[in-house]
Structures are given as C-alpha cells and as structure tokens.
Design an enzyme around this catalytic site. Structure first.
Site, PDB file in Angstrom:
ATOM      1  N   THR A   1       0.860  -1.180   0.000  1.00  0.00           N
ATOM      2  CA  THR A   1       0.000   0.000   0.000  1.00  0.00           C
ATOM      3  C   THR A   1       0.894   1.226   0.000  1.00  0.00           C
ATOM      4  O   THR A   1       1.930   1.249   0.665  1.00  0.00           O
ATOM      5  CB  THR A   1      -0.917   0.025   1.229  1.00  0.00           C
ATOM      6  OG1 THR A   1      -1.436   1.344   1.428  1.00  0.00           O
ATOM      7  CG2 THR A   1      -0.175  -0.382   2.489  1.00  0.00           C
TER       8      THR A   1
ATOM      9  N   CYS B   1      -1.455   4.832  -5.762  1.00  0.00           N
ATOM     10  CA  CYS B   1      -2.330   4.004  -4.944  1.00  0.00           C
ATOM     11  C   CYS B   1      -2.464   2.702  -5.708  1.00  0.00           C
ATOM     12  O   CYS B   1      -2.788   2.713  -6.908  1.00  0.00           O
ATOM     13  CB  CYS B   1      -3.688   4.661  -4.729  1.00  0.00           C
ATOM     14  SG  CYS B   1      -4.854   3.615  -3.842  1.00  0.00           S
TER      15      CYS B   1
END
Length: 248
Positions: free
Chosen positions: A83, A196
C-alpha cells in the site's frame, strides 16, 4: 530464491494484485512451473481505515509493525508493504523487524528517473497526495511532484475508497481519472505516478497521454530482482538473508 514477505489487506484487492504479479514475474523469469517463495499477511482493512480517518497513525504503525514481525517470523527475507498510503508509518514498520523494507516510493522514483523524467503528477489517496511523507520521499530523488487541485483530489480519493477498494471498476471513473491526468499534464507533468495500488485496476498506459508509473508493479519487480539475485547488489537484503541463513 529468497522469500518475499508481503504485508497486505489494504485493500485485499490490491494485495491480490501483488500476489498475482510476484508469481507471474517469477514464472516469466524462471519458466516452467516456478512460482514465488512468499509470505502474505493480510490485515482487516476496516481496522486500518478507521485509524486513518481518526488520524491515529501511531496506533496503525504499531499494528502493522506487529504484523510485519509475524511475516519475518514466517521466514521472509525482505518485506513489501502493499500500500502506498501506509508508507506514512514505514519507519515504524522497519523498526519492528530486522529484514529490510523495500520502500515503494524509492522503487517508483528510481523508475521515473531511469525514464529521464523530472516532473511527475501524483495520484493517490488524499493522505498520499496532501501529506508530505510520500512527496518528500520522491523529491529526495530530485523529482518535482505535482498533485491535482482540491476538487480533483477529493474525487480521486472517493473513487479509491468507495469503488476500487470494493472491486468496483467503472468506466465513468476511468474517464474522470483521464481528465485529472490531462489537467496534471497541462500543469507540466511529464509522467504520472499511480500512487495508490488500486488505481492500477482502473488506469493503464493507454489511458494517459504521458507515461504512467504503476507503483505496485515497480515494487514487485524490485522485490523479485532482489529475491532472484539479479546480479545487482541489494544493500540490506543480501545481508539480512545471509544472517537468516546462518541462524537456521
């Protein structure tokens, strides 16, 4: 082959992408029935998202540090945090383990500079676009980073959490991102970082007039290179792997 540790679940859609990528890349490199030696620890993203929203980053870092220690105990030689946003607590996670954490922003910045670019647009969660933990890491590599205007940032963030993290990939949202990318290019971006991991479910190079940099793929490529000993020295990775072998 070294064992790649992956700390995921933020969201699991992203982690599934990581898992597929790491195995595809090992198969492509080694052929036949080869797959990656890896350990995946998947957290409950609802817990992490609540801490994000409340600004409880230190607590989130403690939770992820504990999970990272479990990944190390399971035999991992290096660690990927699957992430971008939670790299805000990367230092806490690294402090919880003795194996090296391959920082996602570093692997991305290296790819951007290798492409000869110096000004990039950044798409990601509001945390990633608006706070300095990620942008500053990129600027250490000599990059100039441009983020969208406030309304665009809000919509990019909303699509990530309300759609992509739930596996909901919409053509209308792709078109929204394309318009945001166009505005970044008008502001001087020579390339765009998909900062992202879920954005890679929506946007590819075909959706942008300038090069895009898919952070999870670049992250996994760096990990596979280290795990397969591509001939390039990997400070920290090689030392940690040697120490783990000696202790077994």
């Amino acid at each position: 082959m070294l064992t790649i540790g992956m700390l995921g679940g933020m969201s699991w859609e992203s982690s599934a992408h990581y898992y597929r990528l790491v195995n595809e890349l090992v198969r492509d490199r080694l052929g036949g029935l080869h797959s990656a030696r890896c350990v995946l620890y998947s957290v409950d993203f609802a817990d992490i998202e609540s801490l994000q929203s409340a600004g409880e980053w230190e607590q989130a870092g403690r939770l992820l540090g504990q999970a990272a220690a479990a990944v190390q105990d399971a035999g991992a030689d290096l660690l990927l945090l699957c992430t971008n946003t939670m790299h805000k607590v990367a230092d806490q996670i690294q402090a919880a383990v003795s194996i090296p954490l391959l920082h996602l922003a570093d692997t991305t910045a290296e790819a951007v500079t290798a492409a000869g670019l110096h000004t990039v647009g950044l798409l990601g969660t509001a945390f990633t676009m608006e706070q300095d933990f990620y942008r500053d890491r990129l600027t250490r590599h000599g990059l100039r980073v441009i983020v969208p205007e406030p309304d665009d940032r809000a919509e990019v963030h909303r699509i990530i959490y309300d759609e992509l993290c739930l596996g909901d990939v919409r053509e209308t949202s792709r078109q929204t991102y394309q318009k945001v990318i166009e505005r970044l290019v008008e502001s001087g971006a020579q390339g765009v970082i998909l900062g992202c991991t879920e954005i890679e479910l929506l946007i590819s190079g075909d959706d942008s007039p300038v090069p895009v940099f898919p952070t999870s793929r670049l992250h996994v490529e760096a990990a596979v290179n280290a795990a397969l000993r591509d001939g390039t020295p990997h400070p920290g990775v090689d030392d940690a792997a040697a120490a783990r072998r000696a202790s077994r």
